[in-house]
Design a protein around this motif. Structure first.
Motif, short mmCIF file in Angstrom:
data_model
loop_
_atom_site.label_atom_id
_atom_site.label_comp_id
_atom_site.label_asym_id
_atom_site.label_seq_id
_atom_site.Cartn_x
_atom_site.Cartn_y
_atom_site.Cartn_z
N MET A 156 0.84 -1.19 0.00
CA MET A 156 0.00 0.00 0.00
C MET A 156 0.88 1.25 0.00
SD MET A 156 -2.94 1.15 2.76
CE MET A 156 -4.00 -0.24 2.38
N PRO A 157 0.64 2.22 -0.89
CA PRO A 157 1.41 3.47 -0.90
C PRO A 157 1.28 4.22 0.42
CG PRO A 157 0.07 3.25 -2.89
CD PRO A 157 -0.38 2.17 -1.95
N VAL A 158 2.32 4.98 0.74
CA VAL A 158 2.32 5.73 1.99
C VAL A 158 1.11 6.64 2.09
CG1 VAL A 158 3.53 7.50 3.30
CG2 VAL A 158 4.81 5.61 2.30
N GLU A 159 0.75 7.29 0.99
CA GLU A 159 -0.40 8.20 1.01
C GLU A 159 -1.68 7.46 1.39
OE1 GLU A 159 1.68 7.82 -1.47
OE2 GLU A 159 2.82 9.71 -1.49
N ALA A 160 -1.82 6.23 0.90
CA ALA A 160 -3.01 5.44 1.22
C ALA A 160 -3.00 5.00 2.68
CB ALA A 160 -3.09 4.22 0.31
N ILE A 161 -1.81 4.69 3.22
CA ILE A 161 -1.69 4.33 4.63
C ILE A 161 -2.10 5.52 5.50
CG2 ILE A 161 -0.08 3.75 6.48
CD1 ILE A 161 1.48 2.07 4.50
N GLU A 162 -1.60 6.69 5.16
CA GLU A 162 -1.94 7.89 5.93
C GLU A 162 -3.44 8.13 5.92
OE1 GLU A 162 0.22 11.13 4.29
OE2 GLU A 162 2.17 10.16 4.55
N SER A 163 -4.06 7.99 4.76
CA SER A 163 -5.50 8.19 4.63
C SER A 163 -6.27 7.20 5.49
CB SER A 163 -5.92 8.06 3.17
OG SER A 163 -7.32 8.20 3.03
N ARG A 164 -5.84 5.95 5.48
CA ARG A 164 -6.50 4.93 6.29
C ARG A 164 -6.34 5.21 7.78
NH1 ARG A 164 -10.40 1.73 7.92
NH2 ARG A 164 -9.64 -0.07 9.11
#
Length: 314
Positions: A156-164
């Motif tokens: 999972m991209p870092v941006e997606a992790i942050e969003s989650r």
């Protein structure tokens, strides 16, 4: 991409979990009366501090000092710039602490020095740090951290992790039942708060009434009361079991912290039933000490519990 994980010392999680996931803890300096203490989430030091907290009633003043932006930036540069490509820092709610603000500033301060240090080490100059506001206190931030450990190492991209993680923070519900209202009232009065006043303290002490405090989306307030500490704990455990039974948890975790010997917490009414229910539904239960930072505000022997759910209303 290797991702590192940092929390502050007020985030309640077991030491074994912190160690196993290579999580770095930002220390918090405390002053209780004339004594200065460093909270590093060390379980031995924490239990010793909690055991002596009754003696601290006479100490009329207590406060915590969040690590400065400069200190956090130096920690990032010293410990993480060449150890990982991206750093996630998860903090206690910004509604009660300046750590989120200071960590955010630190991430900006060390951006250029980080690139320079990596270049000198022959590494890619690309490096970044993200700061996530857990929006919760006590056991609450541990829910977001737990989810972070599940996602780190995936594709999972870092941006997606942050969003989650921000989604999880938005639906984290944290509860605290204090055993001694003196601390809640005394510390709140020092901060100009009146959620639990001296009149309520006097009546509550006579009748053994304990408030159930609730933290959600950067706000903390009383949402109920119980006749006695054990009854309050049972009520919160029942809420958690209901969420497990209904299958509404966003993260498969019930996070609990206790302001005393952990064996004593395991004997509280409803604890064993909660653990059994969680095991039946593949939900993990983590138990740790309430931080020293929390204890100077709510006293010893309090119990905190948190879970993440979109369908729960306190």
């Amino acid at each position: 991409m290797k991702t590192g994980l940092v929390i502050d010392a007020a985030v309640d999680l077991p030491q074994a979990f912190i160690r196993d996931h290579d999580i770095h803890v930002l220390p918090i300096e405390l002053r209780v009366g004339s004594e200065f203490i460093i909270d590093r989430r060390d379980p031995v030091a924490t239990e010793r501090f909690l055991a002596g907290s009754d003696d601290k009633r006479a100490e009329g003043y207590a406060e915590s000092f969040p690590p400065s932006a400069e200190d956090i930036a130096q920690t990032f540069l010293d410990d993480w710039v060449t150890e990982c490509d991206h750093l996630l820092c998860i903090t206690t709610t910004k509604g009660r602490s300046k750590i989120f603000m200071n960590a955010t500033e630190a991430a900006l301060q060390c951006a250029r020095p980080a690139r320079d240090k990596r270049a000198r080490a022959g590494m890619s100059a690309k490096w970044g740090a993200s700061v996530i506001n857990s929006r919760a206190l006590f056991a609450g931030p541990g829910i977001t951290v737990y989810e972070a450990t599940r996602l780190i190492g995936t594709r999972m991209p870092v941006e997606a992790i942050e969003s989650r993680l921000r989604e999880v923070a938005d639906c984290t519900h944290a509860f605290l039942i204090p055993d001694d209202l003196y601390y809640v009232v005394k510390r709140a009065s020092k901060k100009g708060e009146n959620s639990v006043n001296w009149a309520a303290y006097a009546v509550g002490s006579m009748l053994h009434i304990k408030p159930i405090l609730y933290g959600y989306r950067d706000e903390t307030r009383p949402v109920g009361k119980a006749r006695g500490f054990r009854k309050g704990v049972q009520t919160v455990f029942d809420h958690a079991m209901d969420q497990i039974e209904r299958g509404t948890l966003e993260v498969p975790l019930i996070n609990i912290s206790y302001g005393g010997p952990l064996a004593r917490c395991a004997q509280l009414p409803g604890f064993k039933a909660l653990v059994t229910k969680a095991r039946q539904h593949q939900v993990e239960v983590l138990l740790s000490h309430l931080s020293m930072t929390a204890a100077i505000n709510v006293g010893a022997n309090g119990m905190a519990l948190a879970f993440a759910s979109r369908d729960f209303t306190a």
